[in-house]
Design an enzyme around this catalytic site. Structure first.
Site, mmCIF file in Angstrom:
data_model
loop_
_atom_site.group_PDB
_atom_site.id
_atom_site.type_symbol
_atom_site.label_atom_id
_atom_site.label_comp_id
_atom_site.label_asym_id
_atom_site.label_seq_id
_atom_site.Cartn_x
_atom_site.Cartn_y
_atom_site.Cartn_z
ATOM 1 N N ASP A 159 0.867 -1.300 -0.053
ATOM 2 C CA ASP A 159 -0.059 -0.064 -0.002
ATOM 3 C C ASP A 159 1.000 1.258 0.094
ATOM 4 O O ASP A 159 1.821 1.104 -0.361
ATOM 5 C CB ASP A 159 -0.988 -0.067 1.313
ATOM 6 C CG ASP A 159 -2.050 0.608 1.023
ATOM 7 O OD1 ASP A 159 -2.327 1.926 0.659
ATOM 8 O OD2 ASP A 159 -3.251 -0.129 0.811
ATOM 9 N N HIS B 104 -3.401 5.851 3.549
ATOM 10 C CA HIS B 104 -4.377 4.682 3.038
ATOM 11 C C HIS B 104 -3.702 3.452 3.732
ATOM 12 O O HIS B 104 -4.400 2.553 4.141
ATOM 13 C CB HIS B 104 -4.160 4.638 1.733
ATOM 14 C CG HIS B 104 -5.437 3.443 1.221
ATOM 15 N ND1 HIS B 104 -5.005 2.340 0.771
ATOM 16 C CD2 HIS B 104 -6.852 3.751 1.085
ATOM 17 C CE1 HIS B 104 -5.947 1.729 0.472
ATOM 18 N NE2 HIS B 104 -7.103 2.330 0.646
ATOM 19 N N ASN C 80 -14.396 -0.318 -6.219
ATOM 20 C CA ASN C 80 -15.610 0.666 -5.466
ATOM 21 C C ASN C 80 -16.097 1.564 -6.853
ATOM 22 O O ASN C 80 -16.781 2.321 -6.690
ATOM 23 C CB ASN C 80 -14.872 1.644 -4.857
ATOM 24 C CG ASN C 80 -14.194 1.022 -3.682
ATOM 25 O OD1 ASN C 80 -14.405 -0.200 -3.225
ATOM 26 N ND2 ASN C 80 -13.335 1.777 -2.972
ATOM 27 N N SER D 133 -11.520 -1.207 0.204
ATOM 28 C CA SER D 133 -10.019 -1.071 0.770
ATOM 29 C C SER D 133 -10.293 -1.611 2.295
ATOM 30 O O SER D 133 -9.152 -2.123 2.805
ATOM 31 C CB SER D 133 -9.626 0.279 0.733
ATOM 32 O OG SER D 133 -8.985 0.593 -0.502
#
Lengths: 260, 453
Positions: free
Chosen positions: B192, B226, B318, B387
């Site tokens: 990430d 994130h 998404n 996520s």
């Protein structure tokens, strides 16, 4: 370890059997064939090693068998058992399968073929008190049973087949002062062991676990009596207690023997 | 495996998939920049449960010296008294409606012996130990009660404007933790934007400073936010009197930074990160990111890790479209869709035959870097998107890895799939393209199934 147990049992049976050989030669004149029925129950806490959960698993089994007893000579007999056992393994968990499973009280009982052998020999029997030796061996060969796995997103089941054996040997102290009623004590070395194998299948996911089981505690004390109801009918009742850490296990046996 | 350092076209650049429905972390940050700082919805005044001590399911299973005995309904109190006296027991408490008695047993008898003896009495329906019930393993992290995803009691989930959730619309984390809280040896690689090594709720859970593939160094410090958020869901420091609980209570995080500060990653960096993580002790890899382009090298990297026993989880995406890559590589990767606090699929969650399972992704509380909101604010935030869903599954995979290290990656993937709850069975019975096999369930995956005839 398993081999050691088998060797130990074999030594006991061979020793007892060897002592019977001289008697075999005279058996035709001093012995008889008898048959009967045996009903037993045992409850034994199991030791399954490090994977024991919060409750110690317990084997309970009801055993019914036909008995064929051959008296080689007075005070010396051999017996063979063939019958059925119904065993439950409450609290036994299998945690190496992809989905762990636990045998609770709802898991039901597992039937099996029961085979057994007994050898009993009187060593001292002249007076009111008698001393003998008794060896017993039982094997329960479980019939495969299948359970569904509820609540999963795919259909699945486990199949299992337990096999357990129990060997006991020890002296028998009896009192023969009463006609037709002979109480006895049977302190014994008692060993229970076996395996329980489960196969799991949930769609493409498969797993197998074979678990070694053994009874906690290796000594027991039996208290029983032989009732000579007639010349041809004898009934034996016996209760056994097996002390272990944190409590005791127990067993019961009722045998009816009819002489031909 | 040799990684060709080719920068794939811009369309192949990965975009962090947390940006969904206008309420992801990035969006929040952009809006904050426009409107000034927004105070997070968690407050410092939240106290600790149980006086700061953990609830633990330890101690004896039943009360010593006591037996519960239930007599048949027609047995009179006189006969009960006589029976109890015959066993040398003393009545402590009576529940008349059930004809149930709690009795003290004599010292010479064990609980089991007395229970067995009394069970054989023909006037007795039942006799047994007086078992002890305990509240389930609940961490003392003060924001745990906002984590509906782990334990949903229908509580106010804490996010601004959000309603209460539906009780039991959760992943059954507390029940699963009764079986295992994970092993410290189990490592989850989070591919990430990195991790904030100063965050008090995760700094003790990271294996090392990881690897920064994007900048080619060995310091995977988070410059986006994130990665810290995702890592927190999977394995935040738990039962530490601080913040939130992670799914994989005792497992550790290996940060692998593959994105830039804007949250985009080149495929080659992602491929490099997968291989590096597999070669450096990761047993689970989570990727809360995705791109819309298939790539054979990406697939091969996944296969490499999978064949080394690594369980790989990835966000489905998404955009309410087809499943993104790498999640779409079905043979090697669990594609995770998003559900909400009512166990409903979120409107943005991507769908398709590659979707394996779902996990909560709506208003999920987790960590943000300590610099994210500024010094006067708690470093936590609610996030939205697949996520947030994927690291729940990564946490479960890590718990399974620690509990059953002999299972292959494929077997663990199947356990996760088949233990899920088919929460949309009313519309789509069985496996479907929206939430796959269903919303994950830690209890079914971890706790032994009680067999019944």
């Amino acid at each position: 370890m398993k081999n050691h147990k088998l060797v130990f049992c074999a030594i006991i049976l061979v020793t007892l059997g060897t002592s019977a050989l001289p008697a075999l030669s005279q058996a035709h004149s001093e012995s008889g064939l008898r048959a009967g029925f045996s009903l037993g129950y045992l409850s034994r806490t199991l030791d399954v090693g490090e994977e024991a959960g919060e409750t110690a698993p317990e084997l309970t089994s009801v055993m019914a068998s036909l008995v064929l007893r051959y008296d080689l000579q007075p005070g010396f007999s051999l017996a063979a058992h063939v019958g059925y056992s119904s065993s439950a393994f409450d609290g036994l968990a299998f945690r190496r399968l992809p989905f762990s499973v636990d045998f609770g009280r709802d898991a039901g009982r597992i039937g099996g073929l029961l085979l057994g052998a007994e050898i009993e020999k009187s060593l001292l029997g002249e007076g009111a008190f008698g001393l003998g030796i008794l060896g017993r061996f039982f094997a329960s060969l479980g019939i495969q049973k299948e359970w569904d796995l509820p609540g999963l997103a795919a259909e699945g089941s486990v199949k299992g087949k337990p096999v357990w054996m129990k060997a006991s040997v020890g002296p028998v102290l009896s009192y023969r002062g009463w006609a037709g009623f002979t109480p006895f004590l049977f302190p014994r070395f008692d060993y229970l062991w076996g395996t329980f194998e489960l196969n799991q299948k949930v769609q493409s996911l498969e797993g197998n676990e074979k678990k070694d089981i053994k009874g906690k505690g290796q000594f027991g004390l039996g208290l029983g009596a032989d009732f000579e109801l007639s010349k041809s009918l004898r009934v034996r009742g016996e209760a056994g207690v097996y002390p272990r850490g944190g409590g005791a296990d127990y067993s019961f046996l009722l045998q009816t023997i009819i002489a031909f | 495996m040799a990684i060709t350092k080719k920068k794939i076209l811009g369309i192949a650049a990965l975009t962090l998939v947390i940006i969904a429905s206008g309420s992801g972390l990035q969006k929040v940050r952009q809006e904050r920049a426009k409107e000034g700082p927004a105070r997070p919805s968690v407050h410092r005044a939240i106290g600790s449960m149980n006086g700061g001590l953990p609830f633990r399911a330890e101690g004896p299973r039943y009360a010593p010296g006591q037996v519960l005995v239930r007599f048949k309904p027609n047995v009179s109190t006189q006969l009960v008294s006589a029976t109890l006296a015959a066993y040398e027991t003393q009545e402590i408490k009576r529940i008349p409606r059930l004809n149930l008695y709690r009795v003290k047993i004599p010292e010479w008898a064990s609980v089991e012996e007395m229970a067995q003896a009394m069970s054989r009495n023909p006037d007795v329906l039942y006799a047994g130990p007086n078992y002890i019930a305990r509240i389930m393993a609940t961490p003392n992290d003060p924001f745990f009660h906002y984590q509906y995803a782990l334990n949903n009691t229908g509580q106010d989930i804490g996010a601004p404007g959000s309603p209460s959730g539906k009780a039991k619309a959760d992943i059954r984390a507390t029940a699963g933790w009764e079986e295992t809280k994970g092993a410290a040896e189990t490592v989850i690689a989070v591919l990430d934007s990195g991790v904030d090594f100063d965050h008090p709720d995760i700094k003790n859970k990271v294996v090392s400073r990881g690897r920064d593939i994007a900048n080619d160094d060995s310091d995977a410090t988070d410059d986006n936010g994130h990665g810290t958020y995702v890592a927190g869901i999977a394995a935040a420091d738990t039962n530490n009197d601080e913040g939130i609980a992670g799914v994989a209570w005792n497992c550790r995080i290996l940060p692998v930074k593959v994105t830039d500060s804007e949250g985009s990653a080149w495929y080659d960096d992602l491929i490099d990160g997968i291989v590096w993580a597999a070669d450096n002790g990761a047993q689970v890899i989570n990727m809360s990111l995705g791109g819309d382009a298939a790539d054979d090298s990406l697939r091969d990297a996944l296969r490499y890790a999978h064949e080394k026993g690594v369980v790989i989880t990835a966000s489905a995406g998404n955009d309410n479209t087809a499943v993104f890559y790498p999640a779409a590589y079905d043979a090697y990767c669990l594609a995770v869709a998003a559900t909400d606090y009512d166990d409903l699929r979120t409107s943005y969650s991507c769908f398709g035959p590659e979707v394996d399972v779902a996990a909560p992704g709506e208003a999920v509380l987790s960590l943000v870097p300590t610099w994210y909101w500024g010094p006067d604010y708690l470093p936590y935030a609610f996030g939205f998107g697949t996520s947030a869903s994927a690291p729940h599954v990564a946490g479960l995979a890590a718990l399974l890895k620690g509990l059953k290290p002999w299972l292959t990656a494929g077997e663990i993937m199947d356990v996760i799939r088949f233990s899920s709850d088919d929460v949309n069975s009313g519309e789509h019975s069985g496996r479907d393209d929206y939430i796959g096999y269903g919303r994950i369930n830690l209890e079914k995956a971890l706790v032994p199934i009680k067999l019944s005839k």
